[in-house]
Design a protein around this motif. Structure first.
Motif, PDB file in Angstrom:
ATOM      1  N   LEU A 143       0.832  -1.205   0.000  1.00 23.65           N
ATOM      2  CA  LEU A 143       0.000   0.000   0.000  1.00 23.65           C
ATOM      3  C   LEU A 143       0.864   1.252   0.000  1.00 23.65           C
ATOM      4  O   LEU A 143       0.567   2.227  -0.710  1.00 23.65           O
ATOM      5  CB  LEU A 143      -0.924  -0.010   1.220  1.00 23.65           C
ATOM      6  N   GLU A 144       1.945   1.233   0.752  1.00 24.64           N
ATOM      7  CA  GLU A 144       2.858   2.377   0.781  1.00 24.64           C
ATOM      8  C   GLU A 144       3.438   2.641  -0.611  1.00 24.64           C
ATOM      9  O   GLU A 144       3.476   3.783  -1.088  1.00 24.64           O
ATOM     10  CB  GLU A 144       3.985   2.097   1.782  1.00 24.64           C
ATOM     11  N   ASN A 145       3.852   1.575  -1.298  1.00 21.28           N
ATOM     12  CA  ASN A 145       4.424   1.733  -2.632  1.00 21.28           C
ATOM     13  C   ASN A 145       3.371   2.202  -3.635  1.00 21.28           C
ATOM     14  O   ASN A 145       3.657   3.020  -4.518  1.00 21.28           O
ATOM     15  CB  ASN A 145       5.023   0.412  -3.103  1.00 21.28           C
ATOM     16  N   ALA A 146       2.128   1.677  -3.518  1.00 22.24           N
ATOM     17  CA  ALA A 146       1.064   2.087  -4.432  1.00 22.24           C
ATOM     18  C   ALA A 146       0.762   3.572  -4.284  1.00 22.24           C
ATOM     19  O   ALA A 146       0.578   4.285  -5.281  1.00 22.24           O
ATOM     20  CB  ALA A 146      -0.193   1.255  -4.176  1.00 22.24           C
ATOM     21  N   VAL A 147       0.718   4.065  -3.052  1.00 23.55           N
ATOM     22  CA  VAL A 147       0.467   5.491  -2.828  1.00 23.55           C
ATOM     23  C   VAL A 147       1.590   6.329  -3.434  1.00 23.55           C
ATOM     24  O   VAL A 147       1.349   7.355  -4.083  1.00 23.55           O
ATOM     25  CB  VAL A 147       0.320   5.770  -1.318  1.00 23.55           C
ATOM     26  N   GLY A 148       2.836   5.870  -3.252  1.00 21.08           N
ATOM     27  CA  GLY A 148       3.960   6.607  -3.821  1.00 21.08           C
ATOM     28  C   GLY A 148       3.918   6.661  -5.333  1.00 21.08           C
ATOM     29  O   GLY A 148       4.206   7.699  -5.945  1.00 21.08           O
ATOM     30  N   GLU A 149       3.536   5.540  -5.981  1.00 24.47           N
ATOM     31  CA  GLU A 149       3.463   5.514  -7.436  1.00 24.47           C
ATOM     32  C   GLU A 149       2.379   6.441  -7.964  1.00 24.47           C
ATOM     33  O   GLU A 149       2.577   7.149  -8.962  1.00 24.47           O
ATOM     34  CB  GLU A 149       3.209   4.085  -7.908  1.00 24.47           C
ATOM     35  N   VAL A 150       1.215   6.449  -7.309  1.00 27.20           N
ATOM     36  CA  VAL A 150       0.120   7.316  -7.765  1.00 27.20           C
ATOM     37  C   VAL A 150       0.480   8.786  -7.551  1.00 27.20           C
ATOM     38  O   VAL A 150       0.193   9.639  -8.396  1.00 27.20           O
ATOM     39  CB  VAL A 150      -1.188   6.948  -7.043  1.00 27.20           C
ATOM     40  N   LEU A 151       1.136   9.115  -6.435  1.00 26.41           N
ATOM     41  CA  LEU A 151       1.568  10.499  -6.202  1.00 26.41           C
ATOM     42  C   LEU A 151       2.587  10.938  -7.250  1.00 26.41           C
ATOM     43  O   LEU A 151       2.645  12.124  -7.609  1.00 26.41           O
ATOM     44  CB  LEU A 151       2.172  10.627  -4.800  1.00 26.41           C
ATOM     45  N   ALA A 152       3.371   9.991  -7.772  1.00 25.20           N
ATOM     46  CA  ALA A 152       4.366  10.321  -8.793  1.00 25.20           C
ATOM     47  C   ALA A 152       3.771  10.432 -10.183  1.00 25.20           C
ATOM     48  O   ALA A 152       4.495  10.650 -11.156  1.00 25.20           O
ATOM     49  CB  ALA A 152       5.468   9.263  -8.784  1.00 25.20           C
ATOM     50  N   GLY A 153       2.447  10.286 -10.297  1.00 21.39           N
ATOM     51  CA  GLY A 153       1.788  10.416 -11.594  1.00 21.39           C
ATOM     52  C   GLY A 153       1.424   9.104 -12.239  1.00 21.39           C
ATOM     53  O   GLY A 153       1.040   9.078 -13.414  1.00 21.39           O
ATOM     54  N   GLY A 154       1.522   8.005 -11.512  1.00 18.82           N
ATOM     55  CA  GLY A 154       1.181   6.709 -12.066  1.00 18.82           C
ATOM     56  C   GLY A 154      -0.312   6.490 -12.166  1.00 18.82           C
ATOM     57  O   GLY A 154      -1.128   7.321 -11.724  1.00 18.82           O
ATOM     58  N   GLU A 155      -0.687   5.359 -12.758  1.00 21.12           N
ATOM     59  CA  GLU A 155      -2.088   5.004 -12.917  1.00 21.12           C
ATOM     60  C   GLU A 155      -2.692   4.591 -11.574  1.00 21.12           C
ATOM     61  O   GLU A 155      -1.979   4.190 -10.651  1.00 21.12           O
ATOM     62  CB  GLU A 155      -2.234   3.845 -13.908  1.00 21.12           C
ATOM     63  N   PRO A 156      -4.036   4.697 -11.424  1.00 18.28           N
ATOM     64  CA  PRO A 156      -4.693   4.211 -10.198  1.00 18.28           C
ATOM     65  C   PRO A 156      -4.374   2.734  -9.956  1.00 18.28           C
ATOM     66  O   PRO A 156      -4.219   1.950 -10.900  1.00 18.28           O
ATOM     67  CB  PRO A 156      -6.175   4.441 -10.475  1.00 18.28           C
ATOM     68  N   ARG A 157      -4.288   2.353  -8.708  1.00 14.93           N
ATOM     69  CA  ARG A 157      -3.927   0.991  -8.335  1.00 14.93           C
ATOM     70  C   ARG A 157      -5.052   0.356  -7.533  1.00 14.93           C
ATOM     71  O   ARG A 157      -5.779   1.036  -6.801  1.00 14.93           O
ATOM     72  CB  ARG A 157      -2.652   0.999  -7.494  1.00 14.93           C
ATOM     73  N   VAL A 158      -5.181  -0.960  -7.676  1.00 16.09           N
ATOM     74  CA  VAL A 158      -6.128  -1.754  -6.890  1.00 16.09           C
ATOM     75  C   VAL A 158      -5.353  -2.940  -6.328  1.00 16.09           C
ATOM     76  O   VAL A 158      -4.705  -3.672  -7.088  1.00 16.09           O
ATOM     77  CB  VAL A 158      -7.313  -2.247  -7.741  1.00 16.09           C
ATOM     78  N   LEU A 159      -5.401  -3.123  -5.018  1.00 18.51           N
ATOM     79  CA  LEU A 159      -4.685  -4.235  -4.409  1.00 18.51           C
ATOM     80  C   LEU A 159      -5.462  -4.769  -3.222  1.00 18.51           C
ATOM     81  O   LEU A 159      -6.278  -4.054  -2.613  1.00 18.51           O
ATOM     82  CB  LEU A 159      -3.281  -3.816  -3.981  1.00 18.51           C
ATOM     83  N   GLU A 160      -5.243  -6.039  -2.935  1.00 22.05           N
ATOM     84  CA  GLU A 160      -5.837  -6.690  -1.766  1.00 22.05           C
ATOM     85  C   GLU A 160      -4.766  -6.879  -0.708  1.00 22.05           C
ATOM     86  O   GLU A 160      -3.601  -7.142  -1.027  1.00 22.05           O
ATOM     87  CB  GLU A 160      -6.433  -8.050  -2.144  1.00 22.05           C
ATOM     88  N   MET A 161      -5.206  -6.743   0.542  1.00 22.57           N
ATOM     89  CA  MET A 161      -4.237  -6.923   1.616  1.00 22.57           C
ATOM     90  C   MET A 161      -4.978  -7.331   2.885  1.00 22.57           C
ATOM     91  O   MET A 161      -6.162  -7.000   3.073  1.00 22.57           O
ATOM     92  CB  MET A 161      -3.462  -5.625   1.847  1.00 22.57           C
ATOM     93  N   PRO A 162      -4.312  -8.078   3.758  1.00 23.27           N
ATOM     94  CA  PRO A 162      -4.937  -8.456   5.024  1.00 23.27           C
ATOM     95  C   PRO A 162      -4.907  -7.291   6.003  1.00 23.27           C
ATOM     96  O   PRO A 162      -3.952  -6.511   6.047  1.00 23.27           O
ATOM     97  CB  PRO A 162      -4.051  -9.620   5.491  1.00 23.27           C
ATOM     98  N   VAL A 163      -5.970  -7.179   6.781  1.00 25.49           N
ATOM     99  CA  VAL A 163      -6.050  -6.156   7.826  1.00 25.49           C
ATOM    100  C   VAL A 163      -6.558  -6.846   9.090  1.00 25.49           C
ATOM    101  O   VAL A 163      -7.751  -7.138   9.215  1.00 25.49           O
ATOM    102  CB  VAL A 163      -6.991  -5.004   7.438  1.00 25.49           C
ATOM    103  N   GLY A 164      -5.664  -7.119   9.984  1.00 28.94           N
ATOM    104  CA  GLY A 164      -6.072  -7.797  11.210  1.00 28.94           C
ATOM    105  C   GLY A 164      -6.306  -9.280  10.958  1.00 28.94           C
ATOM    106  O   GLY A 164      -6.240  -9.779   9.837  1.00 28.94           O
ATOM    107  N   PRO A 165      -6.611 -10.023  11.995  1.00 26.33           N
ATOM    108  CA  PRO A 165      -6.804 -11.471  11.870  1.00 26.33           C
ATOM    109  C   PRO A 165      -8.086 -11.814  11.109  1.00 26.33           C
ATOM    110  O   PRO A 165      -9.182 -11.408  11.489  1.00 26.33           O
ATOM    111  CB  PRO A 165      -6.879 -11.942  13.322  1.00 26.33           C
ATOM    112  N   GLY A 166      -7.944 -12.554   9.995  1.00 23.34           N
ATOM    113  CA  GLY A 166      -9.102 -13.046   9.260  1.00 23.34           C
ATOM    114  C   GLY A 166      -9.840 -12.020   8.448  1.00 23.34           C
ATOM    115  O   GLY A 166     -10.908 -12.313   7.908  1.00 23.34           O
TER     116      GLY A 166
END
Length: 576
Positions: free
Chosen positions: A297-320
């Motif tokens: 998520l940190e890298n995706a935010v950096g890429e979009v701030l640098a002018g990259g295309e919108p990103r969609v990613l899945e990630m775990p948040v907490g248990p389950g």
């Protein structure tokens, strides 16, 4: 040099008057003159036709000059008769004695055109009379007839119009000057006063009020500006309230929303972020890595701030818990990315549903594979020669039949479950519960007799609002389970009671019972407490799942209580 309003209005009026005068002058000199000349030319063409007809009927012995003079008097135009070699045979405006002295007319443009095309026309100055004429010539045999009209009357008409136009221009210039002074008194001075007061309003002095003076429109302008100043503070309050409403909408969103600035730090979140994280701690001013512990998520935010295309990613948040993060840029008016918005969608339930689907497919495959393997094995053995052994073949065939019946029951249960899960609305009607119970027991009396089971029914003859087919399916499966999982010589007790507008229908057996840690899962598809005993009894593992869907689709509930060694009690609760 900067002109005031009334001076600019006067100058604009003068420019417009000059432009209109120029257009009218052009129109008089060219367009109008041309239209008049075309009209005269048309008249001359008509008169030449009349003159030709006259000459055709005239006395052949009469001199041509006399005929031209007579036509000139009749038509009030100049008539000239010209031989094909250019000699003038007659002219209404020239004495007969002067005709031999006239210049040869063969090279006149209208004559040449008439020789070529039959008719011709020209506008030029007459060499004979030194007057501007419009000529129309018509070819006849054995001569050329020419009629002409002087244009001195047209020139006089145009000169008269020019004179009138000049007078009108002078009058318009005088009226423009008068108009300028009137504007200065009624418009320009009040507008300067309003401008001075408006600058004070723009500087923030909302207590300033504009003077109301001038004509009706200027006074209305002053009144409007005063009203604007009075309402400005109210509008600012409304803007503040609108911002609060937007923040409330953001807070009400089920998705988590997070806004980050150009440095990649969080500047705004809604409460759903806290629900995703399972905490109410403040995250403003932190980076996504500090909050979510997710380098992706940190890298995706950096890429979009640098002018990259919108990103969609899945990630775990907490248990389950699994979320989908949609990272999109927020550009400013110049198109530069000044911030990033991240919207989080909770995918936990979706992934859980997908896992249930995969488990269902795996369970169905397993349930089909076991009996199919058995059928194939016994069939291959019979084909290999066992069909001729009278001691083995009947047993093998009975085993194949048993597995085929099991597969048939499994397919029927799957179809029933699919129909119930299709969310087709239930067909509600008044249904006799006692009649349904009696029908299901009657259809299973042979199985009850074979296992020597004692069945007791304590169900009053009452009617409830229900779907007859789905209620029968649920009661059928519960009675089947009570028979198949009961002890030989056991008992089944079916009872019903009314309580607070609800009918409680219970099916109790004296079977082996269900362990307490298994009770929460017995309504799942293909879940079996004792898999070996279930298969021996012919059960598919779908019966209780069918019962649950059949009852809940009508607004009812199904519960179970059980003790190992004492049997189980399944209770259906339906509104009356």
């Amino acid at each position: 040099m900067r002109f005031r309003l009334h001076s600019r209005l006067v100058l604009w009026n003068l420019l417009i008057i000059g432009l209109i005068s120029a257009i009218l002058g052009y129109f008089l000199n060219f367009s109008l003159r041309r239209e008049i000349e075309k009209e005269i030319e048309g008249q001359l063409l008509d008169q030449s036709t009349l003159a030709a007809a006259y000459l055709a009927k005239a006395n052949p012995g009469k001199p041509m000059d006399e005929q031209a003079d007579e036509l000139g008097r009749l038509l009030n135009v100049r008539v000239t008769v010209i031989a094909h070699d250019g000699r003038v045979l007659g002219d209404s405006d020239v004495d007969a004695s002067q005709l031999p002295n006239l210049e040869n007319h063969r090279l006149r443009p209208e004559v040449q055109q008439a020789v070529r095309e039959g008719t011709g026309s020209a506008i030029r100055r007459s060499d004979t009379l030194n007057v501007q004429f419009i000529y129309v010539a018509r070819r006849l045999d054995p001569y050329i007839l020419r009629v002409a009209m002087p244009l001195d009357s047209v020139d006089a008409f145009i000169r008269d119009l020019r004179s009138k136009l000049a007078v009108a221009m002078l009058i318009a210039l005088g009226l423009t000057l008068v108009f300028g002074y009137i504007v200065f008194g009624l418009v320009s001075r009040p507008l300067r006063e309003i401008s001075t007061a408006s600058k004070k309003l723009a500087a923030g002095n909302l207590d300033m009020r504009l003077p109301i003076s001038g004509d009706e429109e200027i006074a209305a302008l002053g009144t409007s500006l005063n009203t604007m100043a009075q309402n400005l503070s109210g509008k600012m309050t409304e803007l503040s309230q609108g911002k609060q409403r937007l923040e409330s909408i953001l807070e009400a969103m089920g998705q988590g929303v997070m806004v980050l600035d150009q440095t990649g730090r969080i500047t705004l979140t809604n409460t759903s972020i806290g629900a995703l994280l399972g905490t109410d701690r403040a995250v403003t001013g932190k980076t996504p890595l500090e909050v979510f512990r997710s380098p992706d998520l940190e890298n995706a935010v950096g890429e979009v701030l640098a002018g990259g295309e919108p990103r969609v990613l899945e990630m775990p948040v907490g248990p389950g818990r699994v979320v989908q993060a949609n990272v999109a840029p927020v550009p400013n008016r110049s198109g530069e990315v000044e911030s990033v918005v991240v919207v989080f969608h909770d995918l936990t339930d979706i992934r859980r549903t997908e896992k249930m689907r995969r488990d269902f497919v795996a369970n169905v495959s397993h349930e089909f594979k076991t009996p199919l393997t058995s059928i194939r094995g016994y069939a291959e053995t019979l084909i290999a020669g066992a069909k001729d052994d009278p001691q083995i073949a009947p047993d093998f065939l009975r085993t194949i039949e048993t597995n085929a019946r099991y597969l048939e029951a499994l397919v029927n249960d799957l179809l029933t479950l699919a129909r119930l899960e299709a969310e087709v609305p239930a067909t509600m009607e008044r249904v006799s519960v006692r009649r349904i119970v009696d029908e299901q027991i009657e259809s299973r009396k042979n199985a009850i007799r074979e296992r020597n089971i004692n069945v007791s029914v304590e169900c009053p003859d009452v009617e409830i609002q229900a779907d007859r087919s789905r209620l029968s399916t649920a009661v059928s499966n519960l009675i089947d389970n009570a028979i198949h999982y009961n002890r030989p010589g056991g008992t089944i007790r079916i009872s019903a009671e009314q309580q607070n507008g609800t009918l409680n229908l219970s099916v109790a057996d004296s079977g082996h019972g269900i362990p307490s840690d298994e009770l929460q899962r017995i309504f799942e598809r293909f879940y079996r407490v004792d898999k070996s005993r279930t298969r021996e009894s012919g059960g598919t593992g779908l019966g209780l799942s069918i019962v649950k869907h059949a009852i809940e689709s009508q607004g009812g509930t199904i519960t179970v209580t059980s003790r190992v060694g004492s049997g189980s009690i399944f209770t259906i609760r339906m509104a009356m």
